[in-house]
Enzyme design. Structure first.
Site, PDB file in Angstrom:
ATOM      1  N   TYR A 157     -14.474 -64.456  24.139  1.00 31.56           N
ATOM      2  CA  TYR A 157     -13.527 -65.412  23.542  1.00 31.56           C
ATOM      3  C   TYR A 157     -13.951 -65.741  22.103  1.00 31.56           C
ATOM      4  O   TYR A 157     -13.128 -65.711  21.176  1.00 31.56           O
ATOM      5  CB  TYR A 157     -13.477 -66.673  24.403  1.00 31.56           C
ATOM      6  N   LYS A 161     -11.902 -64.927  18.580  1.00 31.05           N
ATOM      7  CA  LYS A 161     -11.455 -65.960  17.633  1.00 31.05           C
ATOM      8  C   LYS A 161     -12.083 -65.759  16.251  1.00 31.05           C
ATOM      9  O   LYS A 161     -11.461 -66.054  15.225  1.00 31.05           O
ATOM     10  CB  LYS A 161     -11.778 -67.349  18.189  1.00 31.05           C
TER      11      LYS A 161
END
Ligand SMILES: NC(=O)c1ccc[n+]([C@@H]2O[C@H](COP(=O)([O-])OP(=O)(O)OC[C@H]3O[C@@H](n4cnc5c(N)ncnc54)[C@H](O)[C@@H]3O)[C@@H](O)[C@H]2O)c1
Length: 252
Positions: A157, A161
Protein backbone atom coordinates in the site's frame (compact mmCIF):
# COMPACT_ATOMS: atom_id res chain seq x y z
CA UNK A 1 -14.20 29.00 -4.03
CA UNK A 2 -13.94 29.81 -7.76
CA UNK A 3 -15.53 27.12 -9.91
CA UNK A 4 -16.31 28.00 -13.54
CA UNK A 5 -19.81 27.52 -14.96
CA UNK A 6 -20.57 24.07 -16.36
CA UNK A 7 -17.57 22.37 -14.75
CA UNK A 8 -17.64 18.56 -14.56
CA UNK A 9 -15.68 16.42 -12.11
CA UNK A 10 -14.98 12.68 -12.30
CA UNK A 11 -14.49 11.01 -8.91
CA UNK A 12 -13.43 7.35 -8.76
CA UNK A 13 -14.44 5.10 -5.87
CA UNK A 14 -17.31 7.48 -5.17
CA UNK A 15 -19.93 5.13 -3.68
CA UNK A 16 -18.76 5.46 -0.08
CA UNK A 17 -16.18 6.89 2.30
CA UNK A 18 -13.87 9.68 1.20
CA UNK A 19 -14.90 9.44 -2.48
CA UNK A 20 -18.59 9.89 -1.70
CA UNK A 21 -17.84 12.88 0.55
CA UNK A 22 -15.68 14.43 -2.20
CA UNK A 23 -18.40 13.93 -4.84
CA UNK A 24 -21.03 15.59 -2.65
CA UNK A 25 -18.63 18.37 -1.62
CA UNK A 26 -17.78 19.15 -5.25
CA UNK A 27 -21.50 19.16 -6.13
CA UNK A 28 -22.12 21.65 -3.30
CA UNK A 29 -19.41 23.86 -4.82
CA UNK A 30 -21.01 23.84 -8.30
CA UNK A 31 -19.59 20.83 -10.16
CA UNK A 32 -21.64 18.33 -12.13
CA UNK A 33 -20.45 14.84 -11.31
CA UNK A 34 -19.40 11.61 -12.97
CA UNK A 35 -19.28 9.11 -10.11
CA UNK A 36 -17.39 5.85 -10.56
CA UNK A 37 -17.15 2.61 -8.63
CA UNK A 38 -16.97 -1.14 -9.23
CA UNK A 39 -20.21 -2.96 -10.19
CA UNK A 40 -20.41 -4.57 -6.72
CA UNK A 41 -21.08 -1.08 -5.34
CA UNK A 42 -23.84 -0.29 -7.86
CA UNK A 43 -26.60 0.34 -5.30
CA UNK A 44 -24.46 2.64 -3.13
CA UNK A 45 -23.18 4.44 -6.23
CA UNK A 46 -26.74 5.07 -7.44
CA UNK A 47 -27.57 6.47 -3.99
CA UNK A 48 -24.52 8.78 -4.11
CA UNK A 49 -25.52 9.96 -7.60
CA UNK A 50 -29.07 10.61 -6.34
CA UNK A 51 -27.63 12.66 -3.45
CA UNK A 52 -25.64 14.77 -5.95
CA UNK A 53 -28.78 15.20 -8.06
CA UNK A 54 -30.69 16.35 -4.96
CA UNK A 55 -28.13 19.15 -4.61
CA UNK A 56 -29.26 20.45 -8.02
CA UNK A 57 -26.31 19.15 -10.04
CA UNK A 58 -26.18 16.68 -12.93
CA UNK A 59 -24.87 13.25 -11.97
CA UNK A 60 -24.02 10.06 -13.84
CA UNK A 61 -23.07 6.76 -12.17
CA UNK A 62 -20.38 4.83 -14.07
CA UNK A 63 -19.36 1.27 -13.25
CA UNK A 64 -15.74 0.45 -14.02
CA UNK A 65 -12.76 -1.22 -12.41
CA UNK A 66 -10.06 1.46 -12.64
CA UNK A 67 -7.37 -1.19 -13.11
CA UNK A 68 -8.94 -2.30 -16.42
CA UNK A 69 -7.98 -0.09 -19.37
CA UNK A 70 -10.99 -1.00 -21.55
CA UNK A 71 -13.45 -0.27 -18.73
CA UNK A 72 -11.72 3.02 -17.92
CA UNK A 73 -11.83 4.19 -21.53
CA UNK A 74 -15.54 3.32 -21.80
CA UNK A 75 -16.20 5.16 -18.51
CA UNK A 76 -14.51 8.35 -19.71
CA UNK A 77 -16.27 8.19 -23.07
CA UNK A 78 -19.65 7.87 -21.34
CA UNK A 79 -18.89 10.68 -18.89
CA UNK A 80 -18.05 13.04 -21.75
CA UNK A 81 -21.06 11.93 -23.81
CA UNK A 82 -23.44 12.53 -20.87
CA UNK A 83 -21.90 15.62 -19.27
CA UNK A 84 -19.98 17.30 -22.11
CA UNK A 85 -16.43 17.26 -20.68
CA UNK A 86 -14.25 16.49 -17.68
CA UNK A 87 -12.62 19.49 -16.01
CA UNK A 88 -11.48 17.90 -12.76
CA UNK A 89 -10.57 14.31 -11.97
CA UNK A 90 -10.14 12.90 -8.47
CA UNK A 91 -8.39 9.52 -8.42
CA UNK A 92 -9.75 8.28 -5.12
CA UNK A 93 -10.44 4.55 -5.75
CA UNK A 94 -8.11 2.50 -3.60
CA UNK A 95 -7.72 -0.75 -1.70
CA UNK A 96 -5.76 -1.85 1.35
CA UNK A 97 -5.02 -5.49 2.14
CA UNK A 98 -2.99 -5.66 5.35
CA UNK A 99 -0.09 -8.16 5.46
CA UNK A 100 3.50 -8.23 6.64
CA UNK A 101 6.24 -8.35 3.99
CA UNK A 102 7.05 -11.90 5.09
CA UNK A 103 3.54 -13.19 4.43
CA UNK A 104 2.41 -10.84 1.66
CA UNK A 105 1.01 -12.81 -1.29
CA UNK A 106 2.28 -11.80 -4.72
CA UNK A 107 -1.34 -11.56 -5.89
CA UNK A 108 -2.09 -9.04 -3.13
CA UNK A 109 0.97 -6.97 -4.06
CA UNK A 110 -0.29 -6.96 -7.65
CA UNK A 111 -3.91 -6.08 -6.88
CA UNK A 112 -2.98 -3.18 -4.58
CA UNK A 113 -0.53 -1.80 -7.14
CA UNK A 114 -3.04 -2.38 -9.95
CA UNK A 115 -5.88 -0.42 -8.34
CA UNK A 116 -3.97 2.29 -6.46
CA UNK A 117 -1.10 3.04 -8.85
CA UNK A 118 -1.97 1.66 -12.29
CA UNK A 119 -5.62 2.68 -11.90
CA UNK A 120 -4.53 6.28 -11.36
CA UNK A 121 -2.37 6.14 -14.50
CA UNK A 122 -5.11 4.56 -16.63
CA UNK A 123 -7.73 7.12 -15.62
CA UNK A 124 -5.37 10.02 -16.31
CA UNK A 125 -4.33 8.60 -19.69
CA UNK A 126 -7.99 8.23 -20.70
CA UNK A 127 -8.95 11.72 -19.49
CA UNK A 128 -5.96 13.55 -20.98
CA UNK A 129 -7.28 13.93 -24.56
CA UNK A 130 -10.44 15.50 -23.10
CA UNK A 131 -8.50 17.96 -20.93
CA UNK A 132 -6.14 18.76 -23.82
CA UNK A 133 -9.11 19.62 -26.04
CA UNK A 134 -10.41 21.90 -23.28
CA UNK A 135 -6.88 23.34 -22.68
CA UNK A 136 -7.89 23.05 -19.05
CA UNK A 137 -7.74 20.42 -16.33
CA UNK A 138 -7.42 19.87 -12.61
CA UNK A 139 -6.06 16.53 -11.37
CA UNK A 140 -6.22 15.61 -7.69
CA UNK A 141 -4.80 12.20 -6.80
CA UNK A 142 -5.57 10.73 -3.39
CA UNK A 143 -2.32 9.32 -2.00
CA UNK A 144 -1.76 8.77 1.75
CA UNK A 145 0.59 9.76 4.53
CA UNK A 146 1.36 6.01 4.41
CA UNK A 147 3.12 6.70 1.10
CA UNK A 148 5.47 9.05 2.97
CA UNK A 149 6.31 7.32 6.23
CA UNK A 150 4.83 3.83 5.74
CA UNK A 151 3.24 1.61 8.37
CA UNK A 152 3.71 -2.03 9.33
CA UNK A 153 1.54 -4.45 7.29
CA UNK A 154 1.28 -1.91 4.48
CA UNK A 155 4.44 -2.32 2.35
CA UNK A 156 2.51 -2.74 -0.92
CA UNK A 157 0.00 0.00 0.00
CA UNK A 158 2.80 2.44 0.93
CA UNK A 159 4.67 1.63 -2.28
CA UNK A 160 1.51 2.21 -4.34
CA UNK A 161 0.87 5.60 -2.73
CA UNK A 162 4.51 6.69 -3.11
CA UNK A 163 4.09 5.75 -6.79
CA UNK A 164 1.02 7.99 -7.02
CA UNK A 165 3.01 10.93 -5.61
CA UNK A 166 5.94 10.42 -8.02
CA UNK A 167 3.52 10.03 -10.93
CA UNK A 168 1.74 13.25 -9.97
CA UNK A 169 4.98 15.27 -9.91
CA UNK A 170 5.71 14.17 -13.47
CA UNK A 171 2.16 14.93 -14.57
CA UNK A 172 2.59 18.46 -13.25
CA UNK A 173 5.76 18.94 -15.32
CA UNK A 174 4.41 17.39 -18.53
CA UNK A 175 0.97 19.01 -18.42
CA UNK A 176 1.61 22.46 -16.94
CA UNK A 177 2.26 24.07 -20.34
CA UNK A 178 -1.17 22.98 -21.60
CA UNK A 179 -3.19 24.36 -18.70
CA UNK A 180 -3.50 21.24 -16.55
CA UNK A 181 -2.45 21.11 -12.89
CA UNK A 182 -1.84 17.91 -10.89
CA UNK A 183 -1.62 17.64 -7.12
CA UNK A 184 -1.96 15.03 -4.38
CA UNK A 185 -3.90 14.98 -1.15
CA UNK A 186 -2.51 12.63 1.52
CA UNK A 187 -5.19 11.74 4.05
CA UNK A 188 -4.13 10.61 7.50
CA UNK A 189 -6.34 8.36 9.61
CA UNK A 190 -9.91 8.75 8.36
CA UNK A 191 -12.90 6.80 9.69
CA UNK A 192 -14.24 4.89 6.65
CA UNK A 193 -14.77 1.23 5.75
CA UNK A 194 -11.07 1.10 4.80
CA UNK A 195 -10.06 3.02 7.92
CA UNK A 196 -12.04 0.60 10.12
CA UNK A 197 -9.54 -2.15 9.27
CA UNK A 198 -7.26 -0.36 11.73
CA UNK A 199 -9.80 1.48 13.85
CA UNK A 200 -12.38 -1.02 15.08
CA UNK A 201 -10.50 -1.49 18.34
CA UNK A 202 -11.14 1.64 20.51
CA UNK A 203 -7.64 1.37 22.02
CA UNK A 204 -6.07 1.58 18.54
CA UNK A 205 -8.43 4.40 17.58
CA UNK A 206 -7.44 6.38 20.68
CA UNK A 207 -3.76 5.70 20.08
CA UNK A 208 -4.04 7.11 16.53
CA UNK A 209 -5.99 10.12 17.79
CA UNK A 210 -3.23 10.78 20.32
CA UNK A 211 -0.68 10.85 17.49
CA UNK A 212 -2.40 13.82 15.82
CA UNK A 213 -1.86 17.45 16.77
CA UNK A 214 -5.64 17.90 16.70
CA UNK A 215 -6.17 14.93 19.07
CA UNK A 216 -8.70 13.21 16.81
CA UNK A 217 -8.94 10.99 13.79
CA UNK A 218 -10.60 12.38 10.66
CA UNK A 219 -14.00 12.07 9.00
CA UNK A 220 -14.37 11.80 5.21
CA UNK A 221 -15.66 15.40 5.17
CA UNK A 222 -12.28 16.59 6.52
CA UNK A 223 -10.72 15.68 3.16
CA UNK A 224 -13.22 17.55 1.00
CA UNK A 225 -12.03 21.18 1.28
CA UNK A 226 -8.40 20.54 0.27
CA UNK A 227 -9.51 18.37 -2.67
CA UNK A 228 -12.02 21.01 -3.79
CA UNK A 229 -9.23 23.63 -3.66
CA UNK A 230 -7.10 21.55 -6.06
CA UNK A 231 -10.15 21.06 -8.32
CA UNK A 232 -10.98 24.77 -8.46
CA UNK A 233 -9.52 27.88 -10.09
CA UNK A 234 -8.24 29.02 -6.68
CA UNK A 235 -5.28 26.64 -7.12
CA UNK A 236 -4.43 27.89 -10.64
CA UNK A 237 -0.71 28.38 -9.85
CA UNK A 238 -0.25 25.32 -7.61
CA UNK A 239 0.95 22.09 -9.21
CA UNK A 240 3.03 19.03 -8.37
CA UNK A 241 2.33 19.40 -4.64
CA UNK A 242 1.28 16.94 -1.95
CA UNK A 243 -0.86 18.20 0.91
CA UNK A 244 -1.18 16.20 4.13
CA UNK A 245 -4.76 16.20 5.47
CA UNK A 246 -4.08 14.33 8.69
CA UNK A 247 -4.87 16.61 11.64
CA UNK A 248 -1.11 16.96 12.18
CA UNK A 249 0.72 13.63 12.07
CA UNK A 250 3.30 14.23 9.36
CA UNK A 251 5.01 17.63 9.41
CA UNK A 252 6.47 18.07 5.94
N1 LIG B 1 -9.41 5.90 5.27
C1 LIG B 1 -8.17 6.27 5.47
O1 LIG B 1 -7.72 6.34 6.64
C2 LIG B 1 -7.29 6.67 4.32
C3 LIG B 1 -6.03 7.21 4.62
C4 LIG B 1 -5.19 7.59 3.59
C5 LIG B 1 -5.60 7.43 2.27
N2 LIG B 1 -6.83 6.90 2.01
C6 LIG B 1 -7.18 6.75 0.59
O2 LIG B 1 -8.41 7.41 0.33
C7 LIG B 1 -9.08 6.74 -0.74
C8 LIG B 1 -10.50 6.41 -0.30
O3 LIG B 1 -10.43 5.51 0.80
P1 LIG B 1 -11.63 5.23 1.81
O4 LIG B 1 -11.05 5.23 3.16
O5 LIG B 1 -12.81 6.08 1.49
O6 LIG B 1 -11.89 3.68 1.42
P2 LIG B 1 -13.22 2.87 1.12
O7 LIG B 1 -12.77 1.45 1.06
O8 LIG B 1 -14.30 3.24 2.05
O9 LIG B 1 -13.59 3.40 -0.34
C9 LIG B 1 -12.83 3.08 -1.47
C10 LIG B 1 -13.75 3.05 -2.66
O10 LIG B 1 -12.98 2.68 -3.82
C11 LIG B 1 -13.71 1.71 -4.54
N3 LIG B 1 -12.84 0.86 -5.34
C12 LIG B 1 -12.01 -0.12 -4.92
N4 LIG B 1 -11.41 -0.71 -5.95
C13 LIG B 1 -11.87 -0.09 -7.07
C14 LIG B 1 -11.61 -0.26 -8.45
N5 LIG B 1 -10.76 -1.20 -8.89
N6 LIG B 1 -12.25 0.55 -9.33
C15 LIG B 1 -13.11 1.49 -8.89
N7 LIG B 1 -13.39 1.70 -7.59
C16 LIG B 1 -12.78 0.91 -6.69
C17 LIG B 1 -14.42 0.89 -3.45
O11 LIG B 1 -15.49 0.10 -3.96
C18 LIG B 1 -14.85 1.98 -2.50
O12 LIG B 1 -16.10 2.53 -2.85
C19 LIG B 1 -8.24 5.51 -1.09
O13 LIG B 1 -7.42 5.81 -2.18
C20 LIG B 1 -7.40 5.32 0.15
O14 LIG B 1 -6.19 4.64 -0.12
C21 LIG B 1 -7.67 6.51 2.99
Amino acid sequence: MTVGKGRVALVTGASRGIGRAIALGLAERGFDLALNDIPRQAKALDEAAAAVHALGRRAVALHADVSQKIEVEAMVEKAVAELGGIHAVVNNAGILIAASVETLAETHWDSVMDVNAKGTFLVIQAVLPVMKRQAYGRICNIASIGGKHGAPQQAHYSASKAAVMGFTRVLAQELGPIGITANCVCPGIILTDMGRVNLDDPAIRNAWAAKTAMARIGDPEDVVGPVAFFCSDDSAFVTGQTLNVDGGIVFS
